[in-house]
Design a protein around this motif. Structure first.
Motif, PDB file in Angstrom:
ATOM      1  N   LYS A 240       0.678  -2.276  13.744  1.00  0.00           N
ATOM      2  CA  LYS A 240      -0.171  -1.140  13.293  1.00  0.00           C
ATOM      3  C   LYS A 240      -1.184  -0.790  14.438  1.00  0.00           C
ATOM      4  O   LYS A 240      -1.220   0.480  14.627  1.00  0.00           O
ATOM      5  CB  LYS A 240      -0.981  -1.809  12.184  1.00  0.00           C
ATOM      6  CG  LYS A 240      -1.636  -0.988  11.276  1.00  0.00           C
ATOM      7  CD  LYS A 240      -2.308  -1.774  10.270  1.00  0.00           C
ATOM      8  CE  LYS A 240      -2.810  -0.524   8.937  1.00  0.00           C
ATOM      9  NZ  LYS A 240      -3.171  -1.640   7.924  1.00  0.00           N
TER      10      LYS A 240
ATOM     11  N   GLU B 280      -7.979   2.777   3.441  1.00  0.00           N
ATOM     12  CA  GLU B 280      -8.193   2.038   4.471  1.00  0.00           C
ATOM     13  C   GLU B 280      -8.822   3.100   5.713  1.00  0.00           C
ATOM     14  O   GLU B 280      -9.457   2.353   6.780  1.00  0.00           O
ATOM     15  CB  GLU B 280      -7.078   1.470   5.163  1.00  0.00           C
ATOM     16  CG  GLU B 280      -6.770   0.186   4.400  1.00  0.00           C
ATOM     17  CD  GLU B 280      -5.490  -0.618   4.856  1.00  0.00           C
ATOM     18  OE1 GLU B 280      -5.417  -0.527   6.168  1.00  0.00           O
ATOM     19  OE2 GLU B 280      -4.750  -1.056   4.126  1.00  0.00           O
TER      20      GLU B 280
ATOM     21  N   GLU C  15       4.925   2.037   0.060  1.00  0.00           N
ATOM     22  CA  GLU C  15       5.457   2.712  -0.969  1.00  0.00           C
ATOM     23  C   GLU C  15       6.474   3.643  -0.789  1.00  0.00           C
ATOM     24  O   GLU C  15       7.623   3.878  -1.166  1.00  0.00           O
ATOM     25  CB  GLU C  15       4.443   3.277  -2.169  1.00  0.00           C
ATOM     26  CG  GLU C  15       4.946   3.571  -3.532  1.00  0.00           C
ATOM     27  CD  GLU C  15       3.989   4.467  -4.244  1.00  0.00           C
ATOM     28  OE1 GLU C  15       2.982   4.310  -3.875  1.00  0.00           O
ATOM     29  OE2 GLU C  15       4.503   4.589  -5.392  1.00  0.00           O
TER      30      GLU C  15
ATOM     31  N   ARG D 179      -7.869  15.747   4.999  1.00  0.00           N
ATOM     32  CA  ARG D 179      -6.969  16.754   5.112  1.00  0.00           C
ATOM     33  C   ARG D 179      -7.505  18.247   5.174  1.00  0.00           C
ATOM     34  O   ARG D 179      -7.456  18.938   5.988  1.00  0.00           O
ATOM     35  CB  ARG D 179      -5.638  16.807   4.237  1.00  0.00           C
ATOM     36  CG  ARG D 179      -4.521  15.803   4.484  1.00  0.00           C
ATOM     37  CD  ARG D 179      -3.108  15.978   4.762  1.00  0.00           C
ATOM     38  NE  ARG D 179      -2.470  15.015   4.988  1.00  0.00           N
ATOM     39  CZ  ARG D 179      -1.311  15.087   5.556  1.00  0.00           C
ATOM     40  NH1 ARG D 179      -0.579  16.148   5.535  1.00  0.00           N
ATOM     41  NH2 ARG D 179      -0.614  14.033   5.782  1.00  0.00           N
TER      42      ARG D 179
ATOM     43  N   LYS E  42       0.116  -2.413  -4.527  1.00  0.00           N
ATOM     44  CA  LYS E  42      -0.507  -1.321  -3.950  1.00  0.00           C
ATOM     45  C   LYS E  42      -2.132  -1.816  -3.764  1.00  0.00           C
ATOM     46  O   LYS E  42      -2.720  -0.837  -3.770  1.00  0.00           O
ATOM     47  CB  LYS E  42      -0.519  -0.033  -4.378  1.00  0.00           C
ATOM     48  CG  LYS E  42       1.007   0.636  -4.486  1.00  0.00           C
ATOM     49  CD  LYS E  42       1.076   2.048  -5.048  1.00  0.00           C
ATOM     50  CE  LYS E  42       1.580   1.877  -6.577  1.00  0.00           C
ATOM     51  NZ  LYS E  42       1.492   2.994  -7.229  1.00  0.00           N
ATOM     52  N   LYS E  43      -2.353  -2.953  -3.729  1.00  0.00           N
ATOM     53  CA  LYS E  43      -3.700  -3.550  -3.475  1.00  0.00           C
ATOM     54  C   LYS E  43      -3.567  -4.550  -2.311  1.00  0.00           C
ATOM     55  O   LYS E  43      -4.621  -5.473  -2.472  1.00  0.00           O
ATOM     56  CB  LYS E  43      -4.241  -4.001  -4.771  1.00  0.00           C
ATOM     57  CG  LYS E  43      -4.621  -2.962  -5.984  1.00  0.00           C
ATOM     58  CD  LYS E  43      -5.189  -3.359  -7.171  1.00  0.00           C
ATOM     59  CE  LYS E  43      -5.552  -2.645  -8.090  1.00  0.00           C
ATOM     60  NZ  LYS E  43      -5.777  -2.926  -9.388  1.00  0.00           N
TER      61      LYS E  43
ATOM     62  N   ALA F 114      -8.146  10.971   1.285  1.00  0.00           N
ATOM     63  CA  ALA F 114      -7.433  11.463   2.244  1.00  0.00           C
ATOM     64  C   ALA F 114      -7.093  13.085   2.104  1.00  0.00           C
ATOM     65  O   ALA F 114      -6.994  13.880   2.920  1.00  0.00           O
ATOM     66  CB  ALA F 114      -5.901  10.761   1.991  1.00  0.00           C
TER      67      ALA F 114
ATOM     68  N   ARG G 196      -7.105   7.350  -5.765  1.00  0.00           N
ATOM     69  CA  ARG G 196      -6.872   6.684  -4.599  1.00  0.00           C
ATOM     70  C   ARG G 196      -6.606   7.803  -3.491  1.00  0.00           C
ATOM     71  O   ARG G 196      -6.924   7.223  -2.275  1.00  0.00           O
ATOM     72  CB  ARG G 196      -5.794   5.358  -4.548  1.00  0.00           C
ATOM     73  CG  ARG G 196      -4.755   5.756  -5.345  1.00  0.00           C
ATOM     74  CD  ARG G 196      -4.203   4.257  -5.677  1.00  0.00           C
ATOM     75  NE  ARG G 196      -3.262   4.033  -4.439  1.00  0.00           N
ATOM     76  CZ  ARG G 196      -2.838   2.961  -4.003  1.00  0.00           C
ATOM     77  NH1 ARG G 196      -3.062   1.783  -4.645  1.00  0.00           N
ATOM     78  NH2 ARG G 196      -2.225   2.730  -3.045  1.00  0.00           N
ATOM     79  N   TYR G 197      -6.057   8.651  -3.756  1.00  0.00           N
ATOM     80  CA  TYR G 197      -5.410   9.706  -2.756  1.00  0.00           C
ATOM     81  C   TYR G 197      -6.744  10.788  -2.495  1.00  0.00           C
ATOM     82  O   TYR G 197      -6.521  11.652  -1.627  1.00  0.00           O
ATOM     83  CB  TYR G 197      -4.249  10.414  -3.053  1.00  0.00           C
ATOM     84  CG  TYR G 197      -3.299   9.121  -3.130  1.00  0.00           C
ATOM     85  CD1 TYR G 197      -3.115   8.750  -1.947  1.00  0.00           C
ATOM     86  CD2 TYR G 197      -2.448   9.082  -4.236  1.00  0.00           C
ATOM     87  CE1 TYR G 197      -1.749   7.764  -1.898  1.00  0.00           C
ATOM     88  CE2 TYR G 197      -1.414   7.990  -4.451  1.00  0.00           C
ATOM     89  CZ  TYR G 197      -1.102   7.345  -3.136  1.00  0.00           C
ATOM     90  OH  TYR G 197      -0.056   6.321  -2.953  1.00  0.00           O
TER      91      TYR G 197
ATOM     92  N   GLY H  61       0.781  -1.415   0.089  1.00  0.00           N
ATOM     93  CA  GLY H  61      -0.055  -0.092   0.073  1.00  0.00           C
ATOM     94  C   GLY H  61       0.792   1.202   0.180  1.00  0.00           C
ATOM     95  O   GLY H  61       2.206   1.204  -0.117  1.00  0.00           O
ATOM     96  N   SER H  62       0.168   2.452   0.249  1.00  0.00           N
ATOM     97  CA  SER H  62       0.875   3.635   0.005  1.00  0.00           C
ATOM     98  C   SER H  62       2.017   3.751   1.165  1.00  0.00           C
ATOM     99  O   SER H  62       3.185   4.534   0.736  1.00  0.00           O
ATOM    100  CB  SER H  62       0.031   4.887  -0.191  1.00  0.00           C
ATOM    101  OG  SER H  62      -0.717   4.877   1.080  1.00  0.00           O
TER     102      SER H  62
ATOM    103  N   VAL I  68      -7.871   1.777  11.286  1.00  0.00           N
ATOM    104  CA  VAL I  68      -7.099   3.160  11.162  1.00  0.00           C
ATOM    105  C   VAL I  68      -7.845   4.338  10.842  1.00  0.00           C
ATOM    106  O   VAL I  68      -8.954   4.231  10.345  1.00  0.00           O
ATOM    107  CB  VAL I  68      -5.890   3.132  10.201  1.00  0.00           C
ATOM    108  CG1 VAL I  68      -4.973   1.996  10.385  1.00  0.00           C
ATOM    109  CG2 VAL I  68      -6.249   2.800   8.658  1.00  0.00           C
TER     110      VAL I  68
ATOM    111  N   SER J  19      -1.823   8.761   4.981  1.00  0.00           N
ATOM    112  CA  SER J  19      -1.096   9.737   4.502  1.00  0.00           C
ATOM    113  C   SER J  19      -0.230  10.391   5.496  1.00  0.00           C
ATOM    114  O   SER J  19       0.919  10.854   4.999  1.00  0.00           O
ATOM    115  CB  SER J  19      -2.459  10.871   4.369  1.00  0.00           C
ATOM    116  OG  SER J  19      -1.932  12.072   4.201  1.00  0.00           O
ATOM    117  N   SER J  20      -0.405  10.212   6.636  1.00  0.00           N
ATOM    118  CA  SER J  20       0.527  10.912   7.619  1.00  0.00           C
ATOM    119  C   SER J  20       1.707  10.056   7.598  1.00  0.00           C
ATOM    120  O   SER J  20       2.913  10.614   7.610  1.00  0.00           O
ATOM    121  CB  SER J  20      -0.098  11.076   8.996  1.00  0.00           C
ATOM    122  OG  SER J  20      -1.277  11.617   9.118  1.00  0.00           O
TER     123      SER J  20
END
Lengths: 200, 391
Positions: A131, B327, A20, B305, A40-41, B301, B297-298, A16-17, A160, A166-167
């Motif tokens: 996690k 997620e 990455e 934000r 990424k899946k 998020a 996908r972003y 996932g991100s 989560v 993102s963070s």
């Protein structure tokens, strides 16, 4: 002279991100260039495609990072996923999850999450569910935006919060000190050592 | 920007009766709402409730105009409803800290001349009624019931916050071709489809415009790396044009106008603009259109934000599995629309036990939700073009 031209380019596949972002940080750390990133899946997707990735790793370097989660142990998982790894395949299993590698940089992550250093787990590699540990840690944050971004609400039924990925990606890309983290996490140290073989 | 995002007003709950596809809806709304469902299940009709409330209070709008724009009461009323039943919209407004700050309820029908008439109009503040119509005066002068109190500034002082909030609702469904050829949609001010998108940009004070374009340019580069700079310029006839400076083999790059921007560039640009412009609830139709999966996908998020800074609510429809892989999307943020003979039902994904257990077992949200929204006979589409028996 170490220009872009003679740095090795490494493609790869991740879950996932956040993974990455860790992938890119790792390669930069060993002075390689992150190439195309596949997957990424999620983990099951990687499991299905691993043969294809392994084929591609016959031609050029590949780094595949996958979480051990609750499988028994890394060697048996490696054997079942990749019975005959290609010459340029770097297949790394994070114990138990890649979050452990981020938790291992205790100083920077405590500052990033605005939590007391004393709350940071001492042995992230030994955590059963890194996690969840990271989410629980974020509950102690002095910053409301961190708490609301990282921690899920009860009614969301998720593991989560809305800004967890993102963070943590932001942390991995901008704040994560891999030397400090490798001192604490053996699993990360081994991963870096094997990647170093690429760049000499 | 609102300084206290946790106090920003938003829709916290909605009840509908006999509105378009829906016989009955009773559902909580979070800061983000992701509407999923088969084609024609009523995702746009659901969003239209909030546009309708906006139109009641907007300049040149009003209750009667808003109903008639939608073809009158008989068109609006759910086909599955009994013939003379009332339509009802009831919304709760609030914030994280105070979910039931306001309630607004409007029940309406039509008179013998097909003029839309208010059957009930009720406003409550913290659970206490401020106004309940019909009043005595409405009984003696039924013509008063062709207007809501909401739309009349001389009677809505006590609940002006509600009217202002509805006014702040924005809807966007930008059609790239309309941005490029505004002549196709002349005379639609604030056109949600983008007919006057460039004019809207040009009306923005220069300093604000420059700041927004700079931010949008920086964000757009993630999807369109060769785009270096964005600005707005008027041509000799005074028509505004967006210009992008594209980097390639020429050392100075090359300026190109929106006429040659790709669909994806224009859609993303419009989306980013909509996020920066305005502070009320934002309604979006399929923000994923024309965008690369790795951009899509972003999107959730990005909204989360933005909401941390402004508290602004976002309601969107989507068919995108990429968007739903995030997620951090709560099951209470996903609204599933399921058509049946009794109209479409709307339920949060958290009310489906199977979705919860699938997720616990490691299935991602898109995989768990999408089968609930797939049309049951879509496979038959492959037979299209085969001769029909008897033909």
């Amino acid at each position: 002279m170490n220009t872009t031209f003679n740095k090795p380019v490494v493609s790869g596949a991740v879950e996932g991100s956040v993974d990455e972002a860790v992938f890119s940080a790792l390669l930069k750390h060993v002075d390689a260039l992150p190439g195309l990133v596949y997957g990424k899946k999620g983990k099951s997707h990687l499991r299905e495609k691993i043969t294809g990735y392994n084929n591609a790793a016959r031609l050029s370097p590949w780094l595949v990072i996958v979480d051990l989660n609750h499988e028994e142990c890394a060697p048996s998982m490696r054997a079942s996923w990749l019975p005959s790894p290609a010459p340029h395949m770097f297949f790394r299993i994070a114990v138990r999850e890649i979050e452990a590698w981020l938790l291992a940089d205790r100083q920077s992550l405590a500052r990033f999450l605005a939590v007391p250093l004393t709350k940071m787990p001492a042995n992230p590699d030994g955590l059963d569910d890194p996690k969840r540990a990271l989410v629980d840690l974020s509950r102690f944050s002095r910053r409301r935006d961190i708490r609301e971004g990282m921690v899920p609400t009860v009614s969301s039924h998720r593991e989560v919060g809305p800004l967890y990925d993102s963070s943590l990606s932001e942390f991995a890309e901008t704040k994560w000190n891999l030397d400090a983290a490798a001192d604490v996490s053996d699993s990360l140290a081994r991963c870096i050592a094997s990647l170093r073989a690429l760049t000499g | 920007m609102t300084a206290q995002p946790n106090k920003a007003l938003r829709f916290t709950h909605v009840n509908l009766e006999n509105w378009k596809n829906f016989i009955g809806v009773d559902v909580d709304l979070q800061k983000r709402a992701f509407l999923v469902g088969p084609n024609a299940s009523g995702k746009s009709n659901f969003l239209d409730v909030f546009r309708f409330l906006h139109e009641i209070v907007s300049v040149g709008g009003g209750f009667r105009a808003a109903v008639q724009k939608r073809g009158g009461v008989s068109t609006l009323r759910c086909l599955a409803a009994r013939r003379h039943s009332e339509l009802a919209i009831k919304v709760s407004l609030g914030s994280d800290e105070d979910r039931l700050a306001w309630e607004y309820e409007l029940r309406f029908t039509q008179d013998n001349n097909r003029i839309p008439t208010v059957a009930t109009e009720r406003v409550a503040k913290h659970g206490k009624d401020i106004i309940t119509r019909p009043l005595e005066a409405d009984q003696t002068d039924p013509k008063r019931l062709t207007q809501t109190y909401l739309e009349q500034v001389n009677v809505n002082q006590e609940f002006r916050d509600v009217a202002d909030f509805f006014e702040s609702v924005r809807y966007q469904h930008l059609v790239p071709q309309l941005v490029r050829e505004p002549d196709r949609s002349v005379g639609h001010p604030n056109d949600p489809f983008g007919g006057d998108f460039l004019e809207q940009l040009a009306r923005t004070p220069e300093k604000t415009l420059k700041a927004r374009l700079r931010r949008i340019g920086a964000a757009l580069r993630v999807a369109v790396p060769q785009l270096k700079e964005l600005d707005l310029e008027r041509d000799v006839r005074g028509t505004p044009h967006l210009r992008g400076n594209y980097e390639h083999w020429r050392p100075q790059g090359a300026w190109q106008t929106e006429e040659v921007f790709s669909d994806g560039t224009l859609r993303l640009l419009g989306l980013l603009w909509a996020i920066l412009a305005g502070s009320g609830p934002l309604l979006l139709e399929e923000p994923e259109l024309s965008l690369h999966p790795d951009v899509v996908r972003y999107i959730p998020a990005m909204f989360a934000r933005m909401q941390q800074r402004t508290g602004r609510q976002i309601l969107l429809s989507t068919h995108s599995t990429d968007l739903l892989t995030d997620e951090g999307i709560g099951l209470d943020e996903v609204l599933l629309l399921q058509p049946s003979d009794d109209g479409t039902s709307v339920r949060t994904a958290s009310s489906f036990e199977d979705i919860k257990v699938l997720l616990e077992g490691g299935v991602n949200l898109a995989e768990a939700v999408m089968p609930h929204t797939a049309p049951s006979k879509s496979k038959q589409l492959t037979l299209f073009g085969e001769p029909v028996p008897g033909e």
